[in-house]
Design a protein around this motif. Structure first.
Motif, PDB file in Angstrom:
ATOM      1  N   LEU A  44      27.251  23.647   1.682  1.00  0.00           N
ATOM      2  CA  LEU A  44      28.035  22.414   1.644  1.00  0.00           C
ATOM      3  C   LEU A  44      28.189  21.972   0.197  1.00  0.00           C
ATOM      4  N   GLY A  45      29.400  21.538  -0.179  1.00  0.00           N
ATOM      5  CA  GLY A  45      29.578  21.062  -1.545  1.00  0.00           C
ATOM      6  C   GLY A  45      30.263  22.098  -2.407  1.00  0.00           C
ATOM      7  N   GLU A  46      30.198  21.881  -3.721  1.00  0.00           N
ATOM      8  CA  GLU A  46      30.998  22.726  -4.595  1.00  0.00           C
ATOM      9  C   GLU A  46      30.287  23.994  -5.053  1.00  0.00           C
ATOM     10  N   VAL A  47      28.990  24.094  -4.779  1.00  0.00           N
ATOM     11  CA  VAL A  47      28.292  25.332  -5.117  1.00  0.00           C
ATOM     12  C   VAL A  47      28.420  26.278  -3.932  1.00  0.00           C
ATOM     13  N   MET A  52       0.851  -1.198   0.000  1.00  0.00           N
ATOM     14  CA  MET A  52       0.000   0.000   0.000  1.00  0.00           C
ATOM     15  C   MET A  52       0.881   1.241   0.000  1.00  0.00           C
ATOM     16  N   SER A  53       1.171   1.728  -1.178  1.00  0.00           N
ATOM     17  CA  SER A  53       2.044   2.890  -1.239  1.00  0.00           C
ATOM     18  C   SER A  53       1.272   4.080  -1.782  1.00  0.00           C
ATOM     19  N   GLU A  54      -0.020   4.128  -1.456  1.00  0.00           N
ATOM     20  CA  GLU A  54      -0.822   5.234  -1.965  1.00  0.00           C
ATOM     21  C   GLU A  54      -0.386   6.540  -1.348  1.00  0.00           C
ATOM     22  N   ILE A  55       0.040   7.444  -2.154  1.00  0.00           N
ATOM     23  CA  ILE A  55       0.233   8.795  -1.649  1.00  0.00           C
ATOM     24  C   ILE A  55      -0.458   9.702  -2.646  1.00  0.00           C
ATOM     25  N   LEU A  56      -0.415  10.984  -2.416  1.00  0.00           N
ATOM     26  CA  LEU A  56      -1.057  11.875  -3.377  1.00  0.00           C
ATOM     27  C   LEU A  56      -0.292  11.807  -4.689  1.00  0.00           C
ATOM     28  N   TRP A  57      -1.022  11.524  -5.727  1.00  0.00           N
ATOM     29  CA  TRP A  57      -0.345  11.339  -7.015  1.00  0.00           C
ATOM     30  C   TRP A  57       0.363  12.606  -7.481  1.00  0.00           C
ATOM     31  N   ALA A  58      -0.236  13.742  -7.178  1.00  0.00           N
ATOM     32  CA  ALA A  58       0.392  14.999  -7.594  1.00  0.00           C
ATOM     33  C   ALA A  58       1.810  15.091  -7.034  1.00  0.00           C
ATOM     34  N   GLU A  59       2.020  14.490  -5.868  1.00  0.00           N
ATOM     35  CA  GLU A  59       3.345  14.499  -5.253  1.00  0.00           C
ATOM     36  C   GLU A  59       4.196  13.347  -5.792  1.00  0.00           C
ATOM     37  N   LYS A  60       3.548  12.166  -5.875  1.00  0.00           N
ATOM     38  CA  LYS A  60       4.259  10.967  -6.309  1.00  0.00           C
ATOM     39  C   LYS A  60       4.853  11.133  -7.709  1.00  0.00           C
ATOM     40  N   TYR A  61       4.119  11.821  -8.556  1.00  0.00           N
ATOM     41  CA  TYR A  61       4.562  11.961  -9.948  1.00  0.00           C
ATOM     42  C   TYR A  61       5.139  13.340 -10.244  1.00  0.00           C
ATOM     43  N   ARG A  62       5.532  14.029  -9.186  1.00  0.00           N
ATOM     44  CA  ARG A  62       6.194  15.309  -9.412  1.00  0.00           C
ATOM     45  C   ARG A  62       7.602  15.025  -9.938  1.00  0.00           C
ATOM     46  N   PRO A  63       7.997  15.599 -11.074  1.00  0.00           N
ATOM     47  CA  PRO A  63       9.345  15.365 -11.595  1.00  0.00           C
ATOM     48  C   PRO A  63      10.398  15.779 -10.563  1.00  0.00           C
ATOM     49  N   ARG A  64      11.422  14.930 -10.386  1.00  0.00           N
ATOM     50  CA  ARG A  64      12.453  15.232  -9.375  1.00  0.00           C
ATOM     51  C   ARG A  64      13.634  15.981  -9.962  1.00  0.00           C
ATOM     52  N   THR A  65      13.906  15.765 -11.233  1.00  0.00           N
ATOM     53  CA  THR A  65      15.058  16.420 -11.848  1.00  0.00           C
ATOM     54  C   THR A  65      14.591  17.232 -13.055  1.00  0.00           C
ATOM     55  N   LEU A  66      15.447  18.130 -13.522  1.00  0.00           N
ATOM     56  CA  LEU A  66      15.083  18.943 -14.683  1.00  0.00           C
ATOM     57  C   LEU A  66      14.824  18.066 -15.902  1.00  0.00           C
ATOM     58  N   ASP A  67      15.581  16.978 -16.017  1.00  0.00           N
ATOM     59  CA  ASP A  67      15.386  16.072 -17.155  1.00  0.00           C
ATOM     60  C   ASP A  67      13.992  15.485 -17.209  1.00  0.00           C
ATOM     61  N   GLU A  68      13.406  15.276 -16.035  1.00  0.00           N
ATOM     62  CA  GLU A  68      12.085  14.644 -16.005  1.00  0.00           C
ATOM     63  C   GLU A  68      10.967  15.597 -16.398  1.00  0.00           C
ATOM     64  N   ILE A  69      11.269  16.899 -16.423  1.00  0.00           N
ATOM     65  CA  ILE A  69      10.217  17.858 -16.780  1.00  0.00           C
ATOM     66  C   ILE A  69      10.060  17.859 -18.294  1.00  0.00           C
ATOM     67  N   VAL A  70       8.863  17.540 -18.762  1.00  0.00           N
ATOM     68  CA  VAL A  70       8.678  17.415 -20.206  1.00  0.00           C
ATOM     69  C   VAL A  70       8.177  18.696 -20.845  1.00  0.00           C
ATOM     70  N   ASP A  71       7.544  19.554 -20.026  1.00  0.00           N
ATOM     71  CA  ASP A  71       6.991  20.773 -20.594  1.00  0.00           C
ATOM     72  C   ASP A  71       7.944  21.945 -20.297  1.00  0.00           C
ATOM     73  N   GLU A  90      22.601  14.828  -4.225  1.00  0.00           N
ATOM     74  CA  GLU A  90      21.888  14.141  -3.153  1.00  0.00           C
ATOM     75  C   GLU A  90      21.740  14.990  -1.893  1.00  0.00           C
ATOM     76  N   ARG A  91      22.668  15.957  -1.726  1.00  0.00           N
ATOM     77  CA  ARG A  91      22.607  16.744  -0.489  1.00  0.00           C
ATOM     78  C   ARG A  91      21.780  18.009  -0.668  1.00  0.00           C
ATOM     79  N   TRP A  92      20.857  17.986  -1.620  1.00  0.00           N
ATOM     80  CA  TRP A  92      20.154  19.231  -1.927  1.00  0.00           C
ATOM     81  C   TRP A  92      19.339  19.759  -0.753  1.00  0.00           C
ATOM     82  N   ARG A  93      18.829  18.847   0.058  1.00  0.00           N
ATOM     83  CA  ARG A  93      17.997  19.299   1.164  1.00  0.00           C
ATOM     84  C   ARG A  93      18.740  20.205   2.143  1.00  0.00           C
ATOM     85  N   GLU A  94      20.048  19.938   2.305  1.00  0.00           N
ATOM     86  CA  GLU A  94      20.826  20.740   3.255  1.00  0.00           C
ATOM     87  C   GLU A  94      21.093  22.146   2.722  1.00  0.00           C
TER      88      GLU A  94
END
Lengths: 328, 436
Positions: free
Chosen positions: A97-100, A1-20, A64-68
């Motif tokens: 943190l990191g190179e940016v 049972m991994s039902e979550i809100l689909w709007a969140e589940k299918y939100r693109p995570r990276t720029l590559d995943e954004i189609v529009d 991966e450390r984007w949250r920080e």
């Protein structure tokens, strides 16, 4: 049972995943490549991918450390500029943190800030520009003051095309094992237009009822609307002002709707062809005029309940005139 | 009655560490007074300002107690004659205290209420005292921003006292109830705290009026007191005068004849308009006038242009009264219900806000956006599909009462919870296994 809100589940995570929004995405990718980002202003209607793009940019920029390295604030919830200043100050004090070499501060719904608060925000942006970059998100860019606009790279998000929305909805339905008819998709488009979030939420609500057809879509949309709006209008038009006032209070308390949300829903209800409230066309226009004035006053800072009550009292008068004016 | 000690006095904090409202301001005062032990500071007076009942005077006495100082209090009548001031000052600076105090603080309480300060004479006396003093002078005021206080502000350290947060007021009331052996409903104390608008003294006075000599206090008792208070406020008379006015002049005079302020009057009219005006035409016109008054009040808040107030008052008095087309008839006026509704629905509003917060956090949206963009759809899902709802509830970390709020129905909520439970059990079993 991994039902979550689909709007969140299918939100693109990276720029590559954004189609529009191709043009925007390619410019954002350039920033990632250079590891440098100017202050950004994302503007456009709801559900066109502004927040998604900001989060995806953060993800691609910091890995991966984007949250920080990302602070997400919402101008509608953070109470006042003082709170925002405090949080930004605290956040920008430490080194990224990191190179940016800077952190990213996403300030959503920035157009809900007063002009004064925006002036203060401009100062903050200047003060911390070395350690922090801002990504401001707004529905209406004209509500952002000129000095901020001129300091930001401006990105205008357009409503999504029907094609893209359908493509995404079909993909989600397939992943979730949900049956969708063509009429169902058309119905979702009718109620959501280019607003992807609303489209996906509608899809999920309709899917909760069964196969996604025009019927389940309209049923879900009908269920989603608080019935109290219609009841309140009915009571007012029938002349039961006190009953209507009680409904109004229920709406604010039970649903957490602001006065502005309520008047917008009233407006939609008046012009909704499927509504059970039938009014002569000229009266609809008259009511729209009243509603516009009420909304303006509430935006200006008037008392929601008193303004809406004055509106309901006028509806009661309109209702009386309709009953005795010879129209039946 | 005469033996009654006001609780506000009885439970007034004596020491700094007993102060819980505006503690930071009290500490600021303490530090400033301490500076005097190392020599006379630049600013020889402190001006404590803020609404009534926020602990200004209390802070002065607590600081004095802390340091073993004596407080010499002066008021309007002392100030009338210059020689009185000289006498007090002379005493404060030269003669040793009768009680062997280590130091002294001169307190000028409520300078903005002193009759002596209406003219500049009284103020210049205070300024002169500040100039020559060798002991700390502390003044209190509700509103020090009148231009005539400017010279005083210039020579004083300004310390601000805010309205006390209602959770703190509630806590103070709880403490008193405990010491007095009174069992009070938390919601009753909350209502008192809410009504006090951050004025601790009035909150304690209210509590005493309701609770003294009793063992139990309920919300109903608080409401009864409020209704009585407002009756004493002559709101009913004001409404009667207003609604029966024949001329706009009569109507406009109403507010000046009563102790109601325009905000109270707005609430009372808002509540009672539909009872007074049963004719839709009258009602619509009167509400239109009240709504316009409200627009002006909003503009005043925004622009700080208080000149607009007279228009607001015109609209809510004359505007409302002139809507009448039929002869005046008496109706039984009601106490404004808005406030009572807010305190009665506190719980559901809290649950609602917590649900919206969870959605906001997970879905990267404001709480308001959560209310309009997500909650309506969640309601559909929760009512129609308990299995899907269970997954979402788990993801949002909703508890049972939150689930019930979204579903809007107890039995549906139960079903949804059933779907969640078995999973929770298996997970617990698994963790146990790893433990052994």
């Amino acid at each position: 049972m991994s039902e979550i809100l689909w709007a969140e589940k299918y939100r693109p995570r990276t720029l590559d995943e954004i189609v529009d929004q191709e043009e925007i995405v390619s410019r954002l990718k350039q920033f990632v490549k250079e590891k440098n980002v100017p202050h950004l202003l994302f503007a456009g209607p709801p559900g066109t991918g502004k927040t998604t793009a900001a989060l995806a940019l953060a993800h691609d920029l910091y890995g991966e450390r984007w949250r920080e390295n990302v602070l997400e604030l919402n101008a509608s919830d953070e109470r006042g500029i003082a709170t925002i200043r405090e949080r930004v100050k605290e956040y920008a004090r430490t080194v990224a943190l990191g190179e940016v070499p800077f952190k990213l501060i996403i300030l959503d719904e920035a157009d809900n800030m007063t002009a004064d608060a925006q002036q203060a925000l401009r100062r903050i942006m200047e003060l911390y520009t070395v350690t922090a970059r801002f990504c401001l998100i707004a529905n209406y860019p004209s509500k952002i003051i000129e000095p901020i606009q001129s300091r930001c790279a401006f990105f205008r998000f357009k409503p999504l095309s029907k094609e893209h929305v359908f493509q995404r909805l079909r993909y989600i339905a397939e992943q979730e094992g949900v049956k969708v008819t063509e009429e169902g998709l058309e119905a979702i488009w009718e109620v959501s237009q280019g607003d992807m979030r609303r489209a996906i939420n509608t899809l999920q609500a309709a899917a909760a009822l069964g196969v996604v057809t025009a019927e389940t879509v309209y049923k879900a949309v009908g269920m989603a609307k608080p019935k109290e709006v219609q009841e309140m209008l009915m009571l007012a038009l029938k002349g039961d002002f006190l009953g209507a006032r009680d409904k109004l209070r229920e709406l604010t308390i039970n649903y957490g709707l602001s006065g502005i949300d309520i008047i917008k829903q009233i407006h939609r209800e008046i012009f909704n062809p499927r509504s059970s409230i039938k009014l002569p066309e000229d009266i609809k226009v008259e009511i729209a005029d009243l509603a516009g004035e009420v909304e303006f006053r509430m935006v200006e800072g008037a008392d929601d309940e008193i303004q809406l009550c004055a509106f309901l009292a006028k509806l009661a008068l309109i209702g009386k005139k309709l009953r005795y004016g010879g129209k039946s | 009655m005469s033996l009654r000690i006001p609780w506000a006095e009885k439970y007034r904090p004596k020491r700094l560490n007993e102060i819980i409202g505006n503690r930071r301001a009290a500490l600021e005062l303490y530090r400033w007074v301490l500076q005097w032990t190392k020599g006379i500071p630049d600013k020889k007076a402190a001006l404590l300002y803020g609404p009534p009942g926020t602990g200004k005077t209390t802070a002065v006495y607590a600081v004095a107690n802390e340091l073993g100082y004596e407080v010499i209090e002066m008021n309007a009548s002392d100030l009338r004659r210059a020689q009185d001031i000289d006498r007090v000052i002379a005493r404060a600076v030269s003669v040793g205290s009768l009680f062997g105090a280590k130091g002294r603080i001169i307190l000028l309480d409520e300078i903005d209420g002193m009759s002596g300060t209406e003219d500049r004479g009284g103020l210049s006396e205070i300024l002169r005292v500040i100039e020559v003093t060798r002991v700390p002078i502390v003044m209190t005021a509700n509103d020090p921003w009148d231009p005539k206080y400017r010279p005083l502000r210039d020579v004083s350290v300004l310390i601000r006292f805010n309205r006390v947060n209602k959770n703190i007021v509630t806590k103070i009331l709880q403490n008193i109830c405990m010491k007095e052996g009174i069992k009070a409903d938390l919601s009753a104390l909350r209502l008192i705290a809410e009504l006090s608008e951050g004025d601790v003294r009035s909150a304690i006075n209210d509590l005493q009026a309701i609770a003294e000599g009793r063992k139990v206090v309920t919300v109903e008792d608080v409401k009864a007191l409020i209704a009585k208070r407002y009756r004493e406020y002559d709101a009913f008379t004001v409404l009667k005068l207003l609604f029966s006015s024949r001329t706009s002049e009569q109507a406009r005079a109403v507010l000046s004849q009563s102790s109601l302020d325009y905000n109270d009057l707005k609430e009372w009219i808002h509540e009672n308009l539909p009872y007074q005006y049963s004719d839709p035409e009258e009602l619509a016109e009167a509400y239109d006038a009240l709504a316009k008054a409200d627009v002006y009040l909003g503009r005043i808040v925004k622009s700080q242009d208080w000149g607009l107030l007279s228009y607001a008052i015109d609209m809510m008095t004359a505007g409302v009264a002139m809507a009448r087309r039929h002869p005046y008839h008496f109706v039984k006026y009601k106490f404004p219900s808005r406030m009572l509704i807010l305190s009665k629905t506190k719980e559901v509003r809290q649950i609602r806000d917590r649900v919206l917060e969870r959605i906001a956090r997970k879905a990267h949206i404001s709480k308001r956006g959560a209310a309009t963009e997500y909650l309506p759809f969640l309601r559909v899902i929760f009512r129609a599909n308990p299995k899907m709802a269970a997954g979402i509830a788990k993801w949002l970390e909703l508890n049972e009462e939150m689930i019930e709020y979204v579903a809007g129905d107890k039995s549906i909520a139960k079903k949804i919870v059933e779907f969640i439970k078995p999973q929770a059990k298996t997970r617990r079993r698994r963790t146990q296994r790893t433990l052994f």
